[in-house]
Design a protein around this motif. Sequence first.
Motif, PDB file in Angstrom:
ATOM      1  N   ASP A  47       0.794  -1.143   0.070  1.00 42.38           N
ATOM      2  CA  ASP A  47      -0.130   0.007  -0.066  1.00 42.38           C
ATOM      3  C   ASP A  47       0.824   1.272  -0.154  1.00 42.38           C
ATOM      4  O   ASP A  47       1.994   1.159   0.129  1.00 42.38           O
ATOM      5  CB  ASP A  47      -0.687  -0.077   1.258  1.00 42.38           C
ATOM      6  CG  ASP A  47      -0.443   0.047   2.574  1.00 42.38           C
ATOM      7  OD1 ASP A  47       0.619   0.707   2.784  1.00 42.38           O
ATOM      8  OD2 ASP A  47      -0.647  -0.748   3.380  1.00 42.38           O
ATOM      9  N   GLY A  48       0.343   2.410  -0.117  1.00 40.84           N
ATOM     10  CA  GLY A  48       0.942   3.611  -0.259  1.00 40.84           C
ATOM     11  C   GLY A  48       1.860   3.752   1.133  1.00 40.84           C
ATOM     12  O   GLY A  48       3.137   4.576   0.874  1.00 40.84           O
ATOM     13  N   ILE A  69      -3.110   3.675  -7.861  1.00 41.78           N
ATOM     14  CA  ILE A  69      -3.679   4.908  -6.758  1.00 41.78           C
ATOM     15  C   ILE A  69      -4.490   4.573  -5.851  1.00 41.78           C
ATOM     16  O   ILE A  69      -4.320   5.196  -4.712  1.00 41.78           O
ATOM     17  CB  ILE A  69      -4.426   5.750  -8.060  1.00 41.78           C
ATOM     18  CG1 ILE A  69      -3.604   6.511  -9.101  1.00 41.78           C
ATOM     19  CG2 ILE A  69      -5.379   7.046  -7.309  1.00 41.78           C
ATOM     20  CD1 ILE A  69      -4.347   7.444 -10.190  1.00 41.78           C
ATOM     21  N   THR A  70      -5.627   3.759  -6.109  1.00 42.34           N
ATOM     22  CA  THR A  70      -6.603   3.284  -4.939  1.00 42.34           C
ATOM     23  C   THR A  70      -5.862   2.307  -4.036  1.00 42.34           C
ATOM     24  O   THR A  70      -5.807   1.244  -4.535  1.00 42.34           O
ATOM     25  CB  THR A  70      -7.677   2.962  -5.639  1.00 42.34           C
ATOM     26  OG1 THR A  70      -8.302   4.119  -6.493  1.00 42.34           O
ATOM     27  CG2 THR A  70      -8.779   2.886  -4.390  1.00 42.34           C
ATOM     28  N   MET A  71      -5.666   2.713  -2.616  1.00 43.66           N
ATOM     29  CA  MET A  71      -4.970   1.660  -1.960  1.00 43.66           C
ATOM     30  C   MET A  71      -5.358   2.220  -0.668  1.00 43.66           C
ATOM     31  O   MET A  71      -5.561   3.349  -0.379  1.00 43.66           O
ATOM     32  CB  MET A  71      -3.343   1.652  -2.124  1.00 43.66           C
ATOM     33  CG  MET A  71      -3.091   1.218  -3.261  1.00 43.66           C
ATOM     34  SD  MET A  71      -1.046   1.339  -3.453  1.00 43.66           S
ATOM     35  CE  MET A  71      -0.661   2.859  -3.421  1.00 43.66           C
ATOM     36  N   PRO A  72      -5.356   1.331   0.179  1.00 45.73           N
ATOM     37  CA  PRO A  72      -5.546   1.533   1.851  1.00 45.73           C
ATOM     38  C   PRO A  72      -4.410   2.216   2.644  1.00 45.73           C
ATOM     39  O   PRO A  72      -3.283   2.473   2.028  1.00 45.73           O
ATOM     40  CB  PRO A  72      -5.879   0.109   2.503  1.00 45.73           C
ATOM     41  CG  PRO A  72      -5.177  -0.792   1.786  1.00 45.73           C
ATOM     42  CD  PRO A  72      -5.252  -0.088   0.247  1.00 45.73           C
ATOM     43  N   LYS A  73      -4.696   2.728   3.672  1.00 45.39           N
ATOM     44  CA  LYS A  73      -3.599   3.486   4.448  1.00 45.39           C
ATOM     45  C   LYS A  73      -3.327   4.735   3.937  1.00 45.39           C
ATOM     46  O   LYS A  73      -3.371   5.869   4.551  1.00 45.39           O
ATOM     47  CB  LYS A  73      -2.478   2.549   4.906  1.00 45.39           C
ATOM     48  CG  LYS A  73      -2.928   1.472   5.896  1.00 45.39           C
ATOM     49  CD  LYS A  73      -1.763   0.716   6.262  1.00 45.39           C
ATOM     50  CE  LYS A  73      -2.201  -0.651   7.054  1.00 45.39           C
ATOM     51  NZ  LYS A  73      -1.057  -1.297   7.348  1.00 45.39           N
ATOM     52  N   VAL A  93       5.878   5.994 -12.323  1.00 42.36           N
ATOM     53  CA  VAL A  93       4.600   5.722 -13.089  1.00 42.36           C
ATOM     54  C   VAL A  93       3.470   5.376 -12.428  1.00 42.36           C
ATOM     55  O   VAL A  93       3.566   4.451 -11.581  1.00 42.36           O
ATOM     56  CB  VAL A  93       5.302   4.547 -14.090  1.00 42.36           C
ATOM     57  CG1 VAL A  93       4.132   4.071 -15.190  1.00 42.36           C
ATOM     58  CG2 VAL A  93       6.266   5.100 -14.987  1.00 42.36           C
ATOM     59  N   VAL A  94       2.404   5.643 -12.801  1.00 43.23           N
ATOM     60  CA  VAL A  94       1.006   5.310 -12.235  1.00 43.23           C
ATOM     61  C   VAL A  94       0.465   4.343 -12.938  1.00 43.23           C
ATOM     62  O   VAL A  94       0.572   4.271 -14.153  1.00 43.23           O
ATOM     63  CB  VAL A  94      -0.065   6.423 -12.249  1.00 43.23           C
ATOM     64  CG1 VAL A  94      -1.475   5.963 -11.553  1.00 43.23           C
ATOM     65  CG2 VAL A  94       0.598   7.396 -10.814  1.00 43.23           C
ATOM     66  N   PHE A  95       0.101   3.004 -12.094  1.00 50.54           N
ATOM     67  CA  PHE A  95      -0.243   1.915 -12.775  1.00 50.54           C
ATOM     68  C   PHE A  95      -1.677   1.699 -12.180  1.00 50.54           C
ATOM     69  O   PHE A  95      -1.811   1.403 -11.114  1.00 50.54           O
ATOM     70  CB  PHE A  95       0.458   0.762 -12.764  1.00 50.54           C
ATOM     71  CG  PHE A  95      -0.040  -0.576 -13.056  1.00 50.54           C
ATOM     72  CD1 PHE A  95      -0.358  -0.618 -14.360  1.00 50.54           C
ATOM     73  CD2 PHE A  95      -0.063  -1.810 -12.529  1.00 50.54           C
ATOM     74  CE1 PHE A  95      -0.758  -1.942 -14.877  1.00 50.54           C
ATOM     75  CE2 PHE A  95      -0.398  -2.920 -12.623  1.00 50.54           C
ATOM     76  CZ  PHE A  95      -0.869  -3.154 -14.028  1.00 50.54           C
TER      77      PHE A  95
END
Length: 166
Positions: A47-48, A69-73, A93-95
């Motif tokens: 996660d981020g 992009i969409t992740m918890p925490k 790079v965004v995946f």
Amino acid sequence: MTQDTVITLAQKCQDLKLLYVEDDSTTREVTLEVLKEFFNDITVAVDGEDGFECYQKAQNHFDLILTDITMPKMNGIEMIHAIRTTDKESVIVVFSAHNESSFFEQTIAIGVDGYVLKPLNIAQFVQTLSYVIEKVILRKKETQNFNLLNQYVAITTSSPIFLAAT
């Protein structure tokens, strides 16, 4: 996209360090198998928050960061913001499955270098990776040249031969 293109790209990526941040275990495992064809040194975060901790522990020694992009925490955009507060140069790079303009605008605003849509399209991935890897290689060469220039300056300013000639 030719096989030679993929082979050349894999050779360029072989010695680079990748931070891969993905919360979905299925996506992470499938994508990791593809990434292993290109990179020998991959750090995986779930996660981020975990990604940012890995980034800090490595003291910015990743050549490339690939993140969802969409992740918890901590989501990917928050993680990128946190990285960009101290490091404007990391190649990111965004995946993501998000293809809405608001996400594109946010990622552009924070200085993302590329965007790959899920599900993974190999041709798009290779094209994006080719672009960002050239950026990584150019930065490494720039750093090497800068270091060589500094060595040259140090030698020429302290050498008795050069001092006598002036």
